[in-house]
Each structure stands twice: as structure tokens, then as C-alpha cells.
Design a protein around this motif. Structure first.
Motif, PDB file in Angstrom:
ATOM      1  N   LEU A   1       0.864  -1.167   0.032  1.00 49.90           N
ATOM      2  CA  LEU A   1      -0.083   0.168   0.032  1.00 49.90           C
ATOM      3  C   LEU A   1       0.907   1.330  -0.092  1.00 49.90           C
ATOM      4  O   LEU A   1       1.991   1.092   0.585  1.00 49.90           O
TER       5      LEU A   1
ATOM      6  N   PHE B   1      -4.252   5.313   0.141  1.00 51.61           N
ATOM      7  CA  PHE B   1      -4.995   5.003   1.289  1.00 51.61           C
ATOM      8  C   PHE B   1      -5.480   6.243   1.655  1.00 51.61           C
ATOM      9  O   PHE B   1      -5.451   7.401   1.317  1.00 51.61           O
ATOM     10  N   SER B   2      -7.122   6.099   2.216  1.00 49.77           N
ATOM     11  CA  SER B   2      -7.550   7.220   2.825  1.00 49.77           C
ATOM     12  C   SER B   2      -8.260   6.504   4.189  1.00 49.77           C
ATOM     13  O   SER B   2      -8.023   5.369   4.402  1.00 49.77           O
ATOM     14  N   ASP B   3      -9.203   7.377   4.787  1.00 49.96           N
ATOM     15  CA  ASP B   3      -9.633   7.123   6.148  1.00 49.96           C
ATOM     16  C   ASP B   3     -10.768   6.272   5.791  1.00 49.96           C
ATOM     17  O   ASP B   3     -11.271   5.575   6.993  1.00 49.96           O
ATOM     18  N   THR B   4     -11.464   5.874   4.835  1.00 50.06           N
ATOM     19  CA  THR B   4     -12.630   5.259   4.524  1.00 50.06           C
ATOM     20  C   THR B   4     -12.356   3.580   4.079  1.00 50.06           C
ATOM     21  O   THR B   4     -11.461   3.461   3.285  1.00 50.06           O
ATOM     22  N   VAL B   5     -13.121   2.925   4.695  1.00 53.85           N
ATOM     23  CA  VAL B   5     -12.898   1.359   4.166  1.00 53.85           C
ATOM     24  C   VAL B   5     -13.400   1.169   2.584  1.00 53.85           C
ATOM     25  O   VAL B   5     -12.683   0.596   1.941  1.00 53.85           O
ATOM     26  N   SER B   6     -14.439   1.813   2.352  1.00 56.64           N
ATOM     27  CA  SER B   6     -14.979   1.895   0.856  1.00 56.64           C
ATOM     28  C   SER B   6     -13.892   2.190  -0.048  1.00 56.64           C
ATOM     29  O   SER B   6     -13.805   1.737  -1.096  1.00 56.64           O
TER      30      SER B   6
ATOM     31  N   VAL C   1     -10.570   2.162   0.269  1.00 56.80           N
ATOM     32  CA  VAL C   1      -9.517   0.912   0.207  1.00 56.80           C
ATOM     33  C   VAL C   1      -9.965  -0.249  -0.504  1.00 56.80           C
ATOM     34  O   VAL C   1      -9.465  -0.767  -1.332  1.00 56.80           O
ATOM     35  N   GLU C   2     -11.314  -0.678  -0.297  1.00 58.63           N
ATOM     36  CA  GLU C   2     -12.021  -1.801  -1.013  1.00 58.63           C
ATOM     37  C   GLU C   2     -12.019  -1.310  -2.588  1.00 58.63           C
ATOM     38  O   GLU C   2     -11.813  -2.031  -3.349  1.00 58.63           O
TER      39      GLU C   2
ATOM     40  N   ARG D   1      -8.812  -2.158  -4.252  1.00 57.66           N
ATOM     41  CA  ARG D   1      -8.487  -3.545  -4.303  1.00 57.66           C
ATOM     42  C   ARG D   1      -9.548  -3.993  -5.293  1.00 57.66           C
ATOM     43  O   ARG D   1      -8.881  -5.000  -6.163  1.00 57.66           O
TER      44      ARG D   1
ATOM     45  N   LEU E   1      -3.682  -5.900   0.508  1.00 63.68           N
ATOM     46  CA  LEU E   1      -2.872  -4.708   0.541  1.00 63.68           C
ATOM     47  C   LEU E   1      -2.011  -5.193   1.876  1.00 63.68           C
ATOM     48  O   LEU E   1      -2.631  -5.366   2.945  1.00 63.68           O
TER      49      LEU E   1
END
Ligand SMILES: [Zn+2]
Lengths: 434, 153
Positions: A376, A381-386, A388-389, A392, A411
Motif C-alpha cells: 500500500l 490510502f484514505s480514511d474510509t474502508v470503502s 480502500v476496498e 482492491r 494490501l
């Protein structure tokens, strides 16, 4: 400019016919004069008379690099030694040298192939061509030298190295075309900038033919911005002729193969079967006009894709992609050939994604699984799960579309993929297939 | 009516990427305490494969914390976030979220931030649209916790 339009733009059917005719002659010549290849054909149960045209090519046994080492120096010569006028060679990465012998005719053929490549780069008799490839056993220097000479250009045979002097000559003599390795060209360009030499003012290059090592589109952009010219790829290998086996035209979209002298195939490295254009596989060459040391179905172990669609430049010759990897690295996952370099290509192409990756292949419930570990970066990268998903998913989708199989993307933190001597260990195969 | 901007209406948050492996959270906390930084709030979001830890520290500790995390080989990023100040009564938070929802703003995540010195509840909110949220909250006079207030906690 097209140097020999009658050949370079020949319709595909006539070209196949010409190739077939020349293949028949080459096989007869090789069978009669090279004991190793005769034995190999006998072993495969193939006689020269079984080869009637291009469609019979796949019946012929392959030639390997190890054959050149085993038969060093003259075991693969098909012409009498007295007819050989030149030896070129390479030291090879393992230290065992290989050599190739050329008859006078072979040198002329090679020269013509390079002349076509340079003509595609716009070289004419009015040009000043600076050859900064090494001269010697290595085919780069003499190959470029002869091709430019055939076109009647003024050649400056600088050979490699002595960068300050290269740039001084480039400026004082008004070099218009540069021939060297792409990495050395970048070094020359950066040094020129440091010395304050400006394109259009001090330097007047219009194009360059760069080869002898793999390079990338990013390197092309860098070179073109350093010199403000057209940077073209030229491909070759000592075993087949030297530079000029294939070359880029101004479309910069694949290298045209000199098919009247060389037949190109892409095969499945595992089965040896021919693959259709558009499918990546191992590059195989057959020389069909060479007399000194012909090569029949020489396996390069390089991974490449062919493109037989028409090119906007007008040439009909088939195009080969850049070399994207080596077959030695190939993995077979769920029956699909996967080259780590393809995955690297996907990662490099996605903005913000790190090219540091590792492939983990495993077998779970008798099904192969592929996991791609990607380091990574802060850009990804940012602060939300969505979000990062989403990164991917994007990587997984592109791998699926390029390689044809689904992969799980993991990651991982930066620098967590082990590096040995600066190079990451790319593949972990846990399947115990042997 | 208040006029909030990212500078006046937001507070700084640090997000850290963690692999889903035993001990990674501990390691990260060790890095932060090793840098002498006091954590004011923390929230963990995890999936089956990875986790994202969100942290609030005093403004003067943000750069120091980021540097320590990066030096430890972690991926960390600073983001601006909204911290709502909502009275301790049923439905208070929901009323604020309704304002945002009416403007078409969704909430990516939220977590609470408790300080015993304050009467009100503090809620950290990550809206889908930061600028629009600030505008909506400002025009409805919703009180926000500013960075200066955080630094004085
Ligand atoms: Zn073309």
C-alpha cells in the motif's frame, strides 16, 4: 519512410507463400549441413520433404540456446567455414559465450533489416547518425553502423561511453539520429541538460533507434522530452541476426517483424503449441534467408504478444509487443499461463499503486488459488474502508481482464514484501507440483 | 447563522492502515506512546483483511505522530473531520444527521469522543461531502468542536 514497400507492404497471403518457399529451402540446407539438427529431425520423424510450406513449420523441432553453447563455436554452421566473413557473439549472463557466423549474404540481409528500421525512423542519406552502441562482438554497434551506411547516411562511429565527448560531437557535428541502448540515451539526455545543451538550439536530433535491452513507455516519454524527438524501439538477438529483426514505425505501437527474412511464432511454453495473435506466449524465430548459421524454431524464452492487424503506417508486416517477461517465471494457475510480468504491468498502470508485489499460489480443495500481495502507498490510502476496498476491486478487475483469472488482492504495509539484493522475491508457490 | 470553513469547522484526524494480524494494534499504540503523544480518541474499523484505525491527538502532536508512524513503516494520513457537539438528550444526534441527510449527504462513519469536562456529547462524523456539510451545519447553527478546543482538552 518505407524502405522496401514491395516487401514491407506485401499482402499477407503472398508473404506467407514467400515464407513457405524460403522455409523449405532453409530446412533442406540445415538438414544437409548441420548434424545436430539433422539428428533432431530424424528423432522427431520429420524429413525435409515433409516440409512443403509455412503450415508445416509446427512439425519442426525447436532449437535452444543451450544448443549454441553445446555446439560452440562452429557446430551449428551450415555453410563451409571459408564462406563465413563475420563472427558476432554475446557473453551471455551465465558466462558461456555464444557466437554466430555470417556469410557475406547474411551480413547483407542483416544490413537490409536495419536499414528498414532506420528508414522507419526517418533516416535518409541527408542524416547524421551517431552510433553509441558498443562496437565489437556485440551486434549493436556494427549492426546500426551498417544499416545507416546502407541508407547513405553519415555515420559517426562513437561506440559506447565517453559521454562528454558524445555530446560534444552531437552538438558540433549536428547529429540528427542517435542509436544506442535506451538507458544510455537517457543518461546522455540528462547529462546534456546538466551541461545546458538545449534541444532545438544546441542539439538537433530528430529521432533515435534504441534497443538491446527491454524498455518501457515511461522511458520513451522521458527520452522524448529530454531530446524533443521520436524515440523508437528496435529489437534483435545475436542468434537470429542482431538488431533489426523487428522495429517500430512512427505509430509506436508494436514492432514490425522483417518477415521475409524471419518467421515469428508465439507458442505455449509448456506444450509448444502455436498460439494465435493476441495471446501472450513464448517468442520463437526461424531464419529463412540465412546460410551461415540458420536457426530453426529458436526459442527465445521471452514473453511477447503478436498483432496481425493492419498498421496505420502502411506496412503489412506482423507486429510484436515489447518483451514483457521470461518464460522461466511462468506459472500455470487453473490451467491458465500466468506471467508475473503481466501482473506487474497491471500494477504499474494503476495510478498510485506500488509496483512492489508478491504472488502467492496455493491449492485449496484441489483448486489453485492466486493471491497478489501489493504494498500500500499513501496515495492509495484514505480514511474510509470503502475507498480502500475500491482500490482492491480495481486491481482485481484489471488482473482478471489482463490475465484471465481471479485473484485475491491483499494490501500490505510498505516495505513488508521481502527484498533480496534489492529485488523482491516475486512468487511463492505452495503447491508442491513436482 | 454560523459560517464554518474546513479551517474553522474541522478538526484533524490521523488514519492508519493496519494488517489484520495479531499484535499490529499494540505495535501501533507503542509507536504513539513512544513518541510521547497522548491519544484523545480512537476508533477501529476492520474488515476481514485489514483495519483502519482513526485517531485524534492534540493539534501540536499531529506532525510528530505522523512522523513516528511513518518511521515505523506504517501508512498514515491526516484528514479533516467534523466534530459535532450534541446535548445529552434522546434524539439530539439524529436531528443533526437529519439535516445532513436532507441535503443528500451520507455518513461514511461516526464515533464518539467523550470528555468528562463537557456537558455535551462529542461525535466525530465523516460525511460524504465535507464542504456542503459545513455549510448545512453552519446555517442551522449546529455547534462544532474546533481544533483549538481539542487542543485545550
Ligand atoms: Zn507500422
Amino acid at each position: 519512410m518505407i524502405y522496401q514497400p514491395e516487401i514491407e507492404c506485401m499482402d499477407r497471403e503472398s508473404m506467407r507463400e514467400l515464407q513457405g518457399k524460403r522455409l523449405v529451402e532453409t530446412v533442406a540446407w540445415e538438414y544437409a549441413n548441420v548434424p545436430l539438427y539433422r539428428a533432431r529431425m530424424d528423432e522427431a520423424g520429420v524429413k525435409p520433404q515433409d516440409i512443403k510450406g509455412i503450415d508445416d513449420l509446427s512439425k519442426l523441432p525447436f532449437t535452444e540456446k543451450t544448443d549454441l553453447r553445446d555446439e560452440f563455436p562452429f557446430g551449428l554452421l551450415a555453410a563451409p567455414r571459408s564462406e563465413i566473413v563475420r563472427i558476432q557473439g554475446s557473453s551471455g549472463t551465465t558466462g558461456h559465450p555464444i557466437v554466430a557466423g555470417y556469410t557475406r549474404g547474411d551480413v547483407a540481409v542483416w544490413q537490409q533489416m536495419v536499414a528498414r528500421a532506420m528508414s522507419a525512423a526517418g533516416v535518409t542519406k541527408d542524416d547524421i547518425v551517431q552510433v553509441a552502441y558498443g562496437y565489437g562482438l556485440f551486434t549493436g554497434g556494427l549492426g546500426a553502423h551498417q544499416g545507416a551506411t546502407e541508407l547513405g547516411a553519415m555515420v559517426i562511429p562513437m561506440s559506447a561511453g565517453n559521454t562528454q565527448r558524445q555530446l560534444m560531437m552531437m552538438k558540433e557535428l549536428g547529429t540528427t539520429v542517435l542509436c544506442c541502448t535506451p538507458s544510455y540515451a537517457i543518461y546522455l539526455g540528462e547529462t546534456a541538460r546538466e551541461m545546458g545543451l538545449k534541444p532545438g538550439v544546441d542539439l538537433h536530433l530528430k529521432s533515435g533507434c534504441f534497443g538491446a535491452e527491454p524498455w518501457t513507455e515511461e522511458m520513451r516519454q522521458k527520452l522524448e522530452s529530454l531530446f524533443e524527438f521520436d524515440a523508437l524501439d528496435i529489437y534483435g538477438l545475436t542468434e537470429i541476426a542482431g538488431p533489426g529483426v523487428a522495429f517500430e514505425c512512427m505509430e509506436k505501437h508494436g514492432m514490425h517483424v522483417n518477415e521475409d527474412h524471419v518467421i515469428v511464432e508465439v507458442i505455449d511454453p509448456k506444450t509448444g503449441e502455436q498460439l494465435p495473435a493476441g495471446t501472450p506466449g513464448e517468442l520463437v524465430f526461424t531464419t529463412i534467408t540465412k546460410k551461415g548459421q540458420p536457426m530453426i524454431r529458436y526459442r527465445t524464452h521471452d514473453i511477447c504478444t503478436l498483432d496481425d492487424s493492419p498498421c496505420a503506417c502502411g506496412r503489412s508486416a506482423i507486429r510484436m509487443s515489447r518483451i514483457t517477461g521470461r518464460t522461466d517465471d511462468m506459472l500455470v494457475i487453473r490451467g491458465v499461463n500466468v506471467f508475473p510480468s503481466q501482473i506487474e504491468g497491471v500494477l504499474v498502470g494503476i495510478e498510485g499503486v506500488s509496483p512492489h508485489y508478491q504472488l502467492e499460489v496455493d491449492r485449496v480443495n484441489s483448486t489453485d488459488t492466486l493471491a497478489v500481495n501489493v504494498e500500500l502507498t499513501e496515495d492509495m490510502f484514505s480514511d474510509t474502508v470503502s475507498s480502500v476496498e475500491a482500490v482492491r476491486r480495481k486491481i482485481a478487475e484489471q488482473i482478471k481482464s489482463v490475465v484471465g483469472i481471479s485473484a485475491k488482492i491483499n494490501l500490505v504495509p510498505p516495505k513488508s514484501i521481502p527484498r533480496s539484493e534489492g529485488k523482491a522475491k516475486r512468487v511463492i508457490d505452495k503447491r508442491n507440483l513436482h | 447563522m454560523m459560517a464554518y470553513t474546513v479551517e474553522t469547522g474541522c478538526i484533524k484526524q490521523i488514519s492508519v492502515f493496519l494488517e489484520n494480524k495479531a499484535g499490529t494494534l499494540n505495535e501501533m499504540l507503542g509507536v504513539i506512546s513512544g513518541a510521547g503523544v497522548n491519544l484523545l480518541a480512537l476508533c477501529i474499523a476492520d474488515t476481514t483483511d485489514f483495519g483502519i484505525v482513526r485517531l485524534i491527538v492534540a493539534g501540536h502532536d499531529v506532525d510528530k505522530t505522523l512522523a513516528a508512524l511513518r518511521a515505523a513503516g506504517l501508512i498514515a494520513r491526516e484528514t479533516s473531520i467534523i466534530c459535532l457537539r450534541v446535548s445529552h438528550e434522546p434524539g439530539a444526534f439524529a436531528r443533526v444527521l437529519d439535516l445532513l441527510a436532507d441535503a443528500g449527504i451520507s455518513i461514511e462513519y461516526a464515533y464518539s469522543f467523550c470528555r468528562s469536562t463537557l456537558e455535551d456529547a462529542l461525535l466525530i462524523v465523516r460525511p460524504s461531502n465535507l464542504d456542503l456539510s459545513l455549510e448545512v451545519l453552519g446555517s442551522n447553527d449546529v455547534p462544532l468542536v474546533t481544533q483549538r478546543m481539542v487542543d485545550e482538552f
